[in-house]
Design a protein around this motif. Sequence first.
Motif, PDB file in Angstrom:
ATOM      1  N   ALA A 144       0.832  -1.207   0.000  1.00  9.51           N
ATOM      2  CA  ALA A 144       0.000   0.000   0.000  1.00  9.51           C
ATOM      3  C   ALA A 144       0.865   1.254   0.000  1.00  9.51           C
ATOM      4  O   ALA A 144       0.586   2.221  -0.728  1.00  9.51           O
ATOM      5  N   ALA A 145       1.924   1.230   0.804  1.00  6.79           N
ATOM      6  CA  ALA A 145       2.824   2.386   0.857  1.00  6.79           C
ATOM      7  C   ALA A 145       3.544   2.576  -0.471  1.00  6.79           C
ATOM      8  O   ALA A 145       3.718   3.712  -0.945  1.00  6.79           O
ATOM      9  N   ALA A 146       3.961   1.472  -1.102  1.00  9.51           N
ATOM     10  CA  ALA A 146       4.666   1.553  -2.383  1.00  9.51           C
ATOM     11  C   ALA A 146       3.755   2.058  -3.492  1.00  9.51           C
ATOM     12  O   ALA A 146       4.186   2.803  -4.380  1.00  9.51           O
ATOM     13  N   ARG A 147       2.482   1.669  -3.448  1.00 13.85           N
ATOM     14  CA  ARG A 147       1.535   2.140  -4.463  1.00 13.85           C
ATOM     15  C   ARG A 147       1.173   3.607  -4.252  1.00 13.85           C
ATOM     16  O   ARG A 147       0.954   4.348  -5.210  1.00 13.85           O
ATOM     17  N   ALA A 148       1.121   4.023  -2.990  1.00 12.83           N
ATOM     18  CA  ALA A 148       0.774   5.417  -2.688  1.00 12.83           C
ATOM     19  C   ALA A 148       1.870   6.373  -3.150  1.00 12.83           C
ATOM     20  O   ALA A 148       1.572   7.482  -3.625  1.00 12.83           O
ATOM     21  N   LYS A 149       3.116   5.923  -3.039  1.00 10.78           N
ATOM     22  CA  LYS A 149       4.245   6.768  -3.447  1.00 10.78           C
ATOM     23  C   LYS A 149       5.208   5.922  -4.288  1.00 10.78           C
ATOM     24  O   LYS A 149       6.195   5.380  -3.768  1.00 10.78           O
ATOM     25  N   PRO A 150       4.920   5.789  -5.586  1.00 13.15           N
ATOM     26  CA  PRO A 150       5.769   4.954  -6.451  1.00 13.15           C
ATOM     27  C   PRO A 150       7.220   5.405  -6.448  1.00 13.15           C
ATOM     28  O   PRO A 150       7.528   6.600  -6.312  1.00 13.15           O
ATOM     29  N   ASP A 151       8.098   4.447  -6.591  1.00  8.28           N
ATOM     30  CA  ASP A 151       9.542   4.683  -6.703  1.00  8.28           C
ATOM     31  C   ASP A 151      10.145   5.348  -5.466  1.00  8.28           C
ATOM     32  O   ASP A 151      11.126   6.101  -5.566  1.00  8.28           O
ATOM     33  N   THR A 152       9.579   5.064  -4.329  1.00  8.18           N
ATOM     34  CA  THR A 152      10.159   5.581  -3.083  1.00  8.18           C
ATOM     35  C   THR A 152      10.615   4.442  -2.160  1.00  8.18           C
ATOM     36  O   THR A 152      11.518   4.637  -1.349  1.00  8.18           O
ATOM     37  N   VAL A 153       9.987   3.274  -2.267  1.00  5.97           N
ATOM     38  CA  VAL A 153      10.375   2.126  -1.449  1.00  5.97           C
ATOM     39  C   VAL A 153      11.523   1.395  -2.140  1.00  5.97           C
ATOM     40  O   VAL A 153      11.444   1.068  -3.325  1.00  5.97           O
ATOM     41  N   THR A 154      12.593   1.164  -1.389  1.00  2.41           N
ATOM     42  CA  THR A 154      13.795   0.553  -1.974  1.00  2.41           C
ATOM     43  C   THR A 154      13.930  -0.907  -1.557  1.00  2.41           C
ATOM     44  O   THR A 154      13.499  -1.303  -0.480  1.00  2.41           O
ATOM     45  N   PHE A 155      14.538  -1.706  -2.442  1.00  4.40           N
ATOM     46  CA  PHE A 155      14.871  -3.084  -2.071  1.00  4.40           C
ATOM     47  C   PHE A 155      16.334  -3.334  -2.410  1.00  4.40           C
ATOM     48  O   PHE A 155      16.849  -2.895  -3.435  1.00  4.40           O
ATOM     49  N   GLY A 156      17.022  -4.027  -1.520  1.00  2.00           N
ATOM     50  CA  GLY A 156      18.442  -4.316  -1.704  1.00  2.00           C
ATOM     51  C   GLY A 156      18.662  -5.783  -2.002  1.00  2.00           C
ATOM     52  O   GLY A 156      17.985  -6.656  -1.435  1.00  2.00           O
ATOM     53  N   THR A 157      19.609  -6.085  -2.897  1.00  2.00           N
ATOM     54  CA  THR A 157      19.963  -7.470  -3.235  1.00  2.00           C
ATOM     55  C   THR A 157      21.480  -7.600  -3.309  1.00  2.00           C
ATOM     56  O   THR A 157      22.203  -6.610  -3.179  1.00  2.00           O
ATOM     57  N   ILE A 158      21.942  -8.813  -3.579  1.00  2.00           N
ATOM     58  CA  ILE A 158      23.393  -9.033  -3.677  1.00  2.00           C
ATOM     59  C   ILE A 158      23.954  -8.597  -5.025  1.00  2.00           C
ATOM     60  O   ILE A 158      25.148  -8.711  -5.257  1.00  2.00           O
ATOM     61  N   GLY A 159      23.089  -8.076  -5.936  1.00  2.00           N
ATOM     62  CA  GLY A 159      23.607  -7.563  -7.196  1.00  2.00           C
ATOM     63  C   GLY A 159      22.615  -7.680  -8.341  1.00  2.00           C
ATOM     64  O   GLY A 159      21.616  -8.398  -8.264  1.00  2.00           O
ATOM     65  N   ASN A 160      22.894  -6.963  -9.412  1.00  2.11           N
ATOM     66  CA  ASN A 160      22.069  -7.039 -10.615  1.00  2.11           C
ATOM     67  C   ASN A 160      22.076  -8.463 -11.165  1.00  2.11           C
ATOM     68  O   ASN A 160      23.134  -9.081 -11.288  1.00  2.11           O
ATOM     69  N   GLY A 161      20.900  -8.946 -11.506  1.00  3.22           N
ATOM     70  CA  GLY A 161      20.803 -10.287 -12.063  1.00  3.22           C
ATOM     71  C   GLY A 161      20.765 -11.388 -11.027  1.00  3.22           C
ATOM     72  O   GLY A 161      20.634 -12.556 -11.387  1.00  3.22           O
ATOM     73  N   SER A 162      20.871 -11.043  -9.761  1.00  2.00           N
ATOM     74  CA  SER A 162      20.756 -12.062  -8.710  1.00  2.00           C
ATOM     75  C   SER A 162      19.327 -12.577  -8.687  1.00  2.00           C
ATOM     76  O   SER A 162      18.392 -11.939  -9.194  1.00  2.00           O
ATOM     77  N   LEU A 163      19.134 -13.743  -8.101  1.00  3.54           N
ATOM     78  CA  LEU A 163      17.796 -14.318  -8.058  1.00  3.54           C
ATOM     79  C   LEU A 163      16.824 -13.405  -7.316  1.00  3.54           C
ATOM     80  O   LEU A 163      15.658 -13.284  -7.703  1.00  3.54           O
ATOM     81  N   ALA A 164      17.293 -12.762  -6.262  1.00  6.74           N
ATOM     82  CA  ALA A 164      16.424 -11.833  -5.531  1.00  6.74           C
ATOM     83  C   ALA A 164      16.003 -10.670  -6.419  1.00  6.74           C
ATOM     84  O   ALA A 164      14.838 -10.241  -6.396  1.00  6.74           O
ATOM     85  N   HIS A 165      16.934 -10.138  -7.196  1.00  6.40           N
ATOM     86  CA  HIS A 165      16.612  -9.044  -8.122  1.00  6.40           C
ATOM     87  C   HIS A 165      15.545  -9.482  -9.120  1.00  6.40           C
ATOM     88  O   HIS A 165      14.536  -8.793  -9.339  1.00  6.40           O
TER      89      HIS A 165
END
Length: 323
Positions: A144-165
């Motif tokens: 809900a928070a991410a939809r209310a303010k797009p592109d403000t909630v961040t997610f961190g992963t071990i790198g570009n192309g990682s499974l989490a990404h």
Amino acid sequence: MPVTSRRAFLAAGTLLAAPGLAHAQAWPNGPIRIVVPFPPGGSVDTVARLVQPHLQAELGTSVLVENRAGASGALGAAQVARAAPDGQTFLHVFDTHAVNPALIANLGYDTQKDLSPVLLFGTSPMVITTPKGRPWADFPAMLAAARAKPDTVTFGTIGNGSLAHLTMMLLQKATGTGLVHVPYRGGGPLAIAAAAGEVDLPTATGTIFAQQIQAGGLRVLASTGPKRWSGGPEAPTLRELGVPVEAEAFWGALAPAGTPAAIQARYAEALRKAMAVPAVQERLVNVMGIDLAPRDGAHFQDFLARQIETWGKVVRDNAIKPD
């Protein structure tokens, strides 16, 4: 069958099998290398070093763990793909092994032709966590928070192309949210960033965050496997939350293509025995959160093929490039 004929038949069978048996009995004839294509301290390295002394005892020779990091595991994999198929070199991998064929141009080896799957150790879901003090109490509140303010909630992963990404790319499309990716260079830096509260949604395998979760510094909002993560069973899976996304990290061993089947089978059996040692199993399952379910090379080969197809499509569809 007459006794004399049966004896002749058994003798002939023994003679036919003798070359293969002799080959298997002659191995190992020197130190065995486990190539870990990541820096020391990561989950692949930890698994290799946990089983290493038990492999030495079972196989009766020195077993050396060699870190050859770079290119999301591709540099070490290329080294093993070029190694002699004599049973002296094995590769231990993580889920990036199935992503690299689509992610990295000029890989230097054919993942499915130049390396032979020996044993799939086990799997673990990604966990989507959030640092203590973030305003959302659960996954729906975060959405809900991410939809209310797009592109403000961040997610961190071990790198570009990682499974989490890749998983979070699918999640955004499935939920209609816009999140900001913050890639880090490996699990260590991501864990440090998570502890400092640098990103809203640190996302990776539970092995990276286990201590912080147990200490209360991170809360698990959701996991990505077919069942709830054992390290945080109170958190629902994405599918339970109505999000049709599923992803699991995996760990396994491979050998250079052409390594005799008898050698691969013996190494696989030695690995199974090592992972069955109570202290090793305790660490892998209860500390690292790996769903330990060893599967043979044929199963691992089919599993890899499906992973390569699934995640390759996500990489191509989103034009994802390596760091």
